[in-house]
Write an enzyme that holds these catalytic residues in place. Structure first.
Site, mmCIF file in Angstrom:
data_model
loop_
_atom_site.group_PDB
_atom_site.id
_atom_site.type_symbol
_atom_site.label_atom_id
_atom_site.label_comp_id
_atom_site.label_asym_id
_atom_site.label_seq_id
_atom_site.Cartn_x
_atom_site.Cartn_y
_atom_site.Cartn_z
ATOM 1 N N HIS A 62 0.843 -1.322 0.008
ATOM 2 C CA HIS A 62 0.038 0.144 0.027
ATOM 3 C C HIS A 62 0.748 1.274 -0.058
ATOM 4 O O HIS A 62 0.807 2.212 -0.794
ATOM 5 C CB HIS A 62 -1.003 0.133 1.231
ATOM 6 C CG HIS A 62 -2.000 -1.011 1.347
ATOM 7 N ND1 HIS A 62 -2.065 -1.737 2.446
ATOM 8 C CD2 HIS A 62 -2.661 -1.293 0.488
ATOM 9 C CE1 HIS A 62 -3.230 -2.434 2.352
ATOM 10 N NE2 HIS A 62 -3.535 -2.484 0.938
ATOM 11 N N LYS A 67 -16.813 -7.169 7.485
ATOM 12 C CA LYS A 67 -15.472 -7.564 8.136
ATOM 13 C C LYS A 67 -15.226 -7.300 9.490
ATOM 14 O O LYS A 67 -15.545 -6.044 9.913
ATOM 15 C CB LYS A 67 -14.255 -7.208 7.083
ATOM 16 C CG LYS A 67 -14.255 -7.507 5.819
ATOM 17 C CD LYS A 67 -12.967 -7.057 5.113
ATOM 18 C CE LYS A 67 -12.837 -7.404 3.595
ATOM 19 N NZ LYS A 67 -11.728 -6.582 2.825
ATOM 20 N N ARG A 113 -2.255 -6.521 -8.201
ATOM 21 C CA ARG A 113 -1.354 -7.377 -7.832
ATOM 22 C C ARG A 113 -1.131 -8.619 -8.821
ATOM 23 O O ARG A 113 0.134 -8.431 -9.288
ATOM 24 C CB ARG A 113 -1.654 -8.209 -6.551
ATOM 25 C CG ARG A 113 -1.080 -6.989 -5.130
ATOM 26 C CD ARG A 113 -1.665 -7.568 -4.194
ATOM 27 N NE ARG A 113 -3.004 -7.814 -4.203
ATOM 28 C CZ ARG A 113 -4.000 -8.302 -3.206
ATOM 29 N NH1 ARG A 113 -3.509 -8.182 -1.932
ATOM 30 N NH2 ARG A 113 -5.210 -8.264 -3.586
ATOM 31 N N SER A 153 -3.445 -7.819 2.846
ATOM 32 C CA SER A 153 -3.688 -7.480 4.494
ATOM 33 C C SER A 153 -4.028 -8.728 5.127
ATOM 34 O O SER A 153 -3.672 -9.043 6.332
ATOM 35 C CB SER A 153 -4.588 -6.614 4.651
ATOM 36 O OG SER A 153 -4.163 -5.227 4.210
HETATM 37 O O1 PNS Z 1 -8.870 -2.797 0.672
HETATM 38 P P1 PNS Z 1 -10.051 -3.437 -0.151
HETATM 39 O O2 PNS Z 1 -10.804 -4.257 0.779
HETATM 40 O O3 PNS Z 1 -9.623 -4.463 -1.190
HETATM 41 O O4 PNS Z 1 -10.854 -2.413 -0.586
HETATM 42 C C1 PNS Z 1 -12.243 -2.431 -1.241
HETATM 43 C C2 PNS Z 1 -12.971 -1.315 -1.299
HETATM 44 C C3 PNS Z 1 -13.407 -1.010 0.232
HETATM 45 C C4 PNS Z 1 -12.530 -0.258 -1.820
HETATM 46 C C5 PNS Z 1 -14.495 -1.531 -1.986
HETATM 47 O O5 PNS Z 1 -14.877 -2.673 -1.278
HETATM 48 C C6 PNS Z 1 -15.450 -0.431 -1.825
HETATM 49 O O6 PNS Z 1 -15.059 0.628 -2.658
HETATM 50 N N1 PNS Z 1 -16.231 -0.159 -0.629
HETATM 51 C C7 PNS Z 1 -17.090 0.947 -0.531
HETATM 52 C C8 PNS Z 1 -18.438 0.317 -0.783
HETATM 53 C C9 PNS Z 1 -18.848 0.554 -2.166
HETATM 54 O O7 PNS Z 1 -18.912 1.609 -2.832
HETATM 55 N N2 PNS Z 1 -19.257 -0.525 -2.773
HETATM 56 C C10 PNS Z 1 -19.358 -0.499 -4.268
HETATM 57 C C11 PNS Z 1 -18.293 -0.818 -5.109
HETATM 58 S S1 PNS Z 1 -18.647 -0.954 -6.672
#
Ligand code: PNS
Length: 162
Positions: A17, A41, A90, A129
């Site tokens: 990150h 989570k 990744r 993570s």
């Molecule tokens: O670190 P991560 O868990 O890979 O991040 C994923 C994250 C948090 C960026 C994604 O789940 C997200 O954008 N969540 C916010 C809720 C949302 O907008 N959901 C619709 C996505 S199209």
């Protein structure tokens, strides 16, 4: 002024990150690291703890700010005038999820906001993570894979949990 969002759970923030944040910060006038609360989570670190760690790590990088939000990423982007959303890629396994998320977000943005993908440096491509937490919780070393400050805080957490 160009303004990008790099969002994620950052539970915990990893060396991968950090690499994306430093590289993203060179591409935009302002980069906001947005810590998202994911109600599905159970986190190791609270949002407040994650924000505090990230603020400390980037206190000397003037164009990096740290914030947190919950709900839809697109709502946060629309409300705060971002031009771009950065994500790290990744491996091919990330691609399908990231593509559908970027395309869904594009439907929800109220202006042109680009989703930009930075390829993770090879030395960090295996880090996630969740894997960091699994290894650390079972007593394995994650030294060098997370910032030292995070390593110390993880050790404290697992001592308290055990
Ligand atoms: O670190 P991560 O868990 O890979 O991040 C994923 C994250 C948090 C960026 C994604 O789940 C997200 O954008 N969540 C916010 C809720 C949302 O907008 N959901 C619709 C996505 S199209």
């Amino acid at each position: 002024m160009t303004k990008a969002l790099y969002s994620g759970s950052f539970d915990p923030v990893t060396s991968g990150h950090l690499d994306i944040i430093y590289r993203g910060a060179k591409m935009f006038d302002s980069l906001v690291v947005g810590v998202i609360e994911n109600p599905q989570k159970k986190p190791l670190f609270s949002v407040e703890e994650r924000v505090t760690m990230l603020k400390e790590l980037f206190k000397d990088t003037p164009n990096v700010e740290v914030d947190s939000f919950s709900g839809l990423l697109a709502d946060y982007v629309n409300a705060n005038g971002f031009n771009a959303v950065i994500r790290g890629l990744r491996a091919i396994t990330d691609f399908e999820y990231e593509l559908s998320m970027a395309q869904m977000n594009a439907c929800l943005f109220n202006k042109d906001v680009e989703s930009i993908f930075l390829m993770t440096s090879p030395k960090y491509s295996f880090i996630s993570s969740s894997m960091i937490k699994e290894v650390a919780s079972l007593g394995g070393s994650v030294s060098g894979l997370v910032p030292d400050m995070v390593l110390d805080k993880m050790k404290n957490k697992y001592i308290k949990i055990k």
